[in-house]
Design an enzyme around this catalytic site. Structure first.
Site, PDB file in Angstrom:
ATOM      1  N   GLY A  15       0.835  -1.210   0.000  1.00  0.00           N
ATOM      2  CA  GLY A  15       0.000   0.000   0.000  1.00  0.00           C
ATOM      3  C   GLY A  15       0.859   1.244   0.000  1.00  0.00           C
ATOM      4  N   ASP A  16       0.220   2.376  -0.261  1.00  0.00           N
ATOM      5  CA  ASP A  16       0.902   3.676  -0.241  1.00  0.00           C
ATOM      6  C   ASP A  16       2.026   3.774  -1.268  1.00  0.00           C
ATOM      7  OD1 ASP A  16      -0.712   4.371   2.027  1.00  0.00           O
ATOM      8  OD2 ASP A  16       0.646   3.206   3.268  1.00  0.00           O
ATOM      9  N   HIS A  44      -5.458   8.659   0.035  1.00  0.00           N
ATOM     10  CA  HIS A  44      -4.428   9.315  -0.745  1.00  0.00           C
ATOM     11  C   HIS A  44      -4.743  10.789  -0.909  1.00  0.00           C
ATOM     12  CE1 HIS A  44      -6.952   6.719  -3.423  1.00  0.00           C
ATOM     13  NE2 HIS A  44      -7.418   7.908  -3.654  1.00  0.00           N
ATOM     14  N   THR A 127      -6.819   0.148  10.348  1.00  0.00           N
ATOM     15  CA  THR A 127      -7.048   1.593  10.299  1.00  0.00           C
ATOM     16  C   THR A 127      -8.283   1.989  11.112  1.00  0.00           C
ATOM     17  OG1 THR A 127      -8.425   1.434   8.332  1.00  0.00           O
ATOM     18  CG2 THR A 127      -6.055   1.708   7.970  1.00  0.00           C
ATOM     19  N   ARG A 141     -23.864 -12.927   6.661  1.00  0.00           N
ATOM     20  CA  ARG A 141     -25.209 -12.616   6.138  1.00  0.00           C
ATOM     21  C   ARG A 141     -26.251 -12.349   7.217  1.00  0.00           C
ATOM     22  NH1 ARG A 141     -24.912 -18.085   3.462  1.00  0.00           N
ATOM     23  NH2 ARG A 141     -23.589 -18.199   5.291  1.00  0.00           N
ATOM     24  N   THR A 336      -1.421   9.271   6.224  1.00  0.00           N
ATOM     25  CA  THR A 336      -1.977  10.554   5.791  1.00  0.00           C
ATOM     26  C   THR A 336      -2.816  11.184   6.893  1.00  0.00           C
ATOM     27  OG1 THR A 336      -2.335   9.304   3.759  1.00  0.00           O
ATOM     28  CG2 THR A 336      -3.008  11.589   3.718  1.00  0.00           C
ATOM     29  N   ARG A 340       0.840   8.050  11.696  1.00  0.00           N
ATOM     30  CA  ARG A 340       1.585   6.882  12.167  1.00  0.00           C
ATOM     31  C   ARG A 340       2.840   6.696  11.320  1.00  0.00           C
ATOM     32  NH1 ARG A 340      -1.945   1.467  12.619  1.00  0.00           N
ATOM     33  NH2 ARG A 340      -2.610   1.964  10.518  1.00  0.00           N
ATOM     34  N   LYS A 368       8.686   7.361  -6.464  1.00  0.00           N
ATOM     35  CA  LYS A 368       9.633   7.896  -5.465  1.00  0.00           C
ATOM     36  C   LYS A 368      11.097   7.529  -5.734  1.00  0.00           C
ATOM     37  CE  LYS A 368       6.895   8.988  -1.432  1.00  0.00           C
ATOM     38  NZ  LYS A 368       6.884   8.981   0.024  1.00  0.00           N
ATOM     39  N   CYS A 369      11.480   7.457  -7.001  1.00  0.00           N
ATOM     40  CA  CYS A 369      12.876   7.107  -7.312  1.00  0.00           C
ATOM     41  C   CYS A 369      13.842   8.203  -6.872  1.00  0.00           C
ATOM     42  CB  CYS A 369      13.032   6.853  -8.817  1.00  0.00           C
ATOM     43  SG  CYS A 369      12.302   5.303  -9.318  1.00  0.00           S
TER      44      CYS A 369
HETATM   45  P1  IMP Z   1      -7.749  -2.483   7.655  1.00  0.00           P
HETATM   46  O1  IMP Z   1      -7.761  -2.528   6.169  1.00  0.00           O
HETATM   47  O2  IMP Z   1      -8.170  -1.158   8.207  1.00  0.00           O
HETATM   48  O3  IMP Z   1      -8.501  -3.631   8.266  1.00  0.00           O
HETATM   49  O4  IMP Z   1      -6.234  -2.676   8.123  1.00  0.00           O
HETATM   50  C1  IMP Z   1      -5.530  -3.897   7.925  1.00  0.00           C
HETATM   51  C2  IMP Z   1      -4.070  -3.640   7.581  1.00  0.00           C
HETATM   52  O5  IMP Z   1      -3.981  -3.076   6.271  1.00  0.00           O
HETATM   53  C3  IMP Z   1      -3.368  -2.661   8.515  1.00  0.00           C
HETATM   54  O6  IMP Z   1      -2.020  -3.029   8.644  1.00  0.00           O
HETATM   55  C4  IMP Z   1      -3.495  -1.351   7.779  1.00  0.00           C
HETATM   56  O7  IMP Z   1      -2.538  -0.424   8.171  1.00  0.00           O
HETATM   57  C5  IMP Z   1      -3.302  -1.816   6.348  1.00  0.00           C
HETATM   58  N1  IMP Z   1      -3.922  -0.913   5.365  1.00  0.00           N
HETATM   59  C6  IMP Z   1      -5.235  -0.771   5.117  1.00  0.00           C
HETATM   60  N2  IMP Z   1      -5.434   0.134   4.152  1.00  0.00           N
HETATM   61  C7  IMP Z   1      -4.230   0.549   3.760  1.00  0.00           C
HETATM   62  C8  IMP Z   1      -3.767   1.461   2.756  1.00  0.00           C
HETATM   63  O8  IMP Z   1      -4.545   2.057   1.994  1.00  0.00           O
HETATM   64  N3  IMP Z   1      -2.409   1.620   2.658  1.00  0.00           N
HETATM   65  C9  IMP Z   1      -1.545   0.937   3.446  1.00  0.00           C
HETATM   66  N4  IMP Z   1      -1.930   0.074   4.378  1.00  0.00           N
HETATM   67  C10 IMP Z   1      -3.252  -0.126   4.534  1.00  0.00           C
END
Ligand code: IMP
Length: 467
Positions: A15-16, A44, A127, A141, A336, A340, A368-369
């Site tokens: 992610g990110d 984002h 999150t 369900r 964002t 954290r 991000k190179c």
């Molecule tokens: P959840 O998706 O809120 O249940 O989080 C589960 C895991 O996925 C955690 O480690 C979050 O930090 C990570 N996570 C959820 N969404 C993102 C994102 O958009 N970018 C990066 N990490 C994410």
């Protein structure tokens, strides 16, 4: 008959990776940009001349006024946050009415989902957006006569009954999780208000996307979260709760796979992840994991690090944990919204090649190179990458399926020549430093795909493209 097409864009790491910026670059080639998974856990920020906006649920192409936006049935929707996002976008002069559609088969994030995530999500480091509990209820369900999975269409059909179900679900969750002194009436009220505003955006034609593509529309599916966070193929259980892999676009995105054309991957040159879980190339290993996740990530947030460390001193440190802190500070690798700290690691070519292979990636963007040039200021003045894995003494070319095995993987670390040159102004691949060009060629070879662009700075135009 003219026939449209669809491409899928996904993040290949944790992610990110900067997917939104890539989508912004590619958007002009499409008529519709669609989300197929996740919810308000994705985040984002897009910066353009028109302003800066943080998006969680709305697809990224908002600044391209002629592009329609679609949120598929594979997503889970937080009504209040979606309403807020629409208003934030409107404040920048962009009206989404008639442009944004949300599938009426998408499930609603209910108050008890947020509560359960708050109480149970700590060890994963979620999150706290209620995403996991919402998907869990989708599969459950019903609980006896109580409807657990409430979809947007259900809310439109009978809001009174559905809000009453939500209240019952909340009360039941309070009992099961031994939480008292909470009430959801206020939340339900704001949800009802949000629903009134969102009503015109809810798409009742379950064949909407199929019909548009059949008439010639070109769709870009925008993945949220990333491959290594997939609920089945990722580092389970330290993952999100939806399917993030390319194939999921054709279930959560409400389109048959017959239109699929390209699969586009986005990866970051210096990796990051939030939450617990294996991260083979992490600077500082488990010390970094524990430090970044202390108090759920809030103990050492952006403000703490800014007032505690000198990033240049950390960059010159021989200790990888401190080098990681420097790279986080320089790269602004913080959540964002939550601030954290993201755990930071070197580019892992084994994992990248694995993700490319698993998803059939045709084209790649490496973001991000520009940050790679910081390695020229380190003690060794070399650019480290992970180029191999060994598991229990054996060389492997895949990410192990179990977490315990992944934790045992020993990375093979290679030190490449660092480059100190400023690449922000580079206009073509040929103008890039030789060591970066070599790295890009190596990635293409390992991932068996073409690099279409690399990020050279945070601004929209700071990209070297091959398209
Ligand atoms: P959840 O998706 O809120 O249940 O989080 C589960 C895991 O996925 C955690 O480690 C979050 O930090 C990570 N996570 C959820 N969404 C993102 C994102 O958009 N970018 C990066 N990490 C994410």
């Amino acid at each position: 008959m003219p026939k449209g097409s669809s491409d899928v864009l996904i993040g290949l790491q944790y992610g990110d990776e900067g997917k939104a910026k890539v989508i912004d670059l590619l958007a002009k080639n499409y008529n519709i940009v669609a989300r197929f998974n996740g919810g308000a856990n994705a985040g984002h920020t897009i910066e353009t001349d028109q302003g800066k906006v943080a998006l969680n649920q709305i697809p990224s192409a908002i600044f391209h006024q002629n592009i329609e936006l679609y949120i598929g049935s594979g997503c889970v929707v937080n009504l209040q946050k979606l309403k807020q996002e629409i208003e934030n976008v409107k404040a920048l002069g962009i009206d989404l009415s008639g442009r944004l559609r949300v599938s009426d088969q998408a499930s609603v994030v209910q108050p008890h989902h947020l509560l359960i995530d708050e109480v149970t999500g700590g060890d994963i480091g979620t999150t706290k957006n209620g995403i996991g509990p919402a998907y869990a209820d989708q599969v459950m369900r019903m609980d006896g006569k109580r409807l657990l999975n409430i979809r947007l269409g259900d809310l439109v059909d009978d809001p009174k009954a559905m809000f009453s179900q939500m209240k019952q679900n909340f009360v039941s969750a309070l009992q099961r999780h031994d939480v008292s002194g909470r009430d959801c009436d206020e939340i339900l009220k704001t949800m009802q208000e949000a629903l009134d505003i969102l009503m015109p955006y809810i798409e009742r034609d379950t064949l909407f996307l199929s019909k548009r593509v059949a008439k010639g529309a070109h769709i870009l599916f925008e993945g949220a979260q990333s491959v290594m966070l997939d609920v089945i193929k990722g580092c389970v259980p330290y993952v999100t709760s939806s399917r993030t892999i390319a194939g999921a676009a054709y279930t959560g995105g409400d389109l048959p796979p017959e239109y699929h054309r390209h699969t586009i991957g986005v990866a970051k040159a210096i990796m990051s992840r939030v939450g617990f879980g294996p991260f083979v190339s992490e600077f500082g290993g488990t010390q970094s994991e524990e430090y970044c996740m202390e108090a759920g990530g809030s103990a050492h947030d952006r403000d703490y690090e800014a007032r505690t460390y000198d990033q240049n001193m950390m960059l010159a440190s021989e200790n990888p944990f401190e080098l990681g802190i420097a790279l986080r500070m320089i790269g602004g690798e913080y959540g964002t919204v939550t601030k954290r700290p993201r755990r930071v690691g070197m580019l892992d070519l084994v994992q990248l090649a694995f993700a490319a292979r698993m998803n059939g990636i045709h084209e790649l963007f490496l973001t991000k190179c520009d940050l790679l040039s910081d390695f020229s200021k380190t003690k060794s003045a070399t650019m480290p990458i992970v180029s191999g894995y060994t598991l229990d003494g054996n060389k492997i070319d895949y990410v192990p399926g179990s977490n315990a095995s992944y934790r045992r993987v020993q990375p093979v670390i290679e030190q490449l020549p660092a480059f100190g040159d400023e690449i922000r102004s580079a206009q073509s691949m040929d103008a890039l430093p030789a060591s970066l060009q070599d790295l890009l060629k190596r990635i293409e070879k390992m991932c068996k795909c073409k690099i279409l662009g690399i990020g050279t700075g945070p601004k929209r135009e700071e990209y070297v493209l091959r398209i």
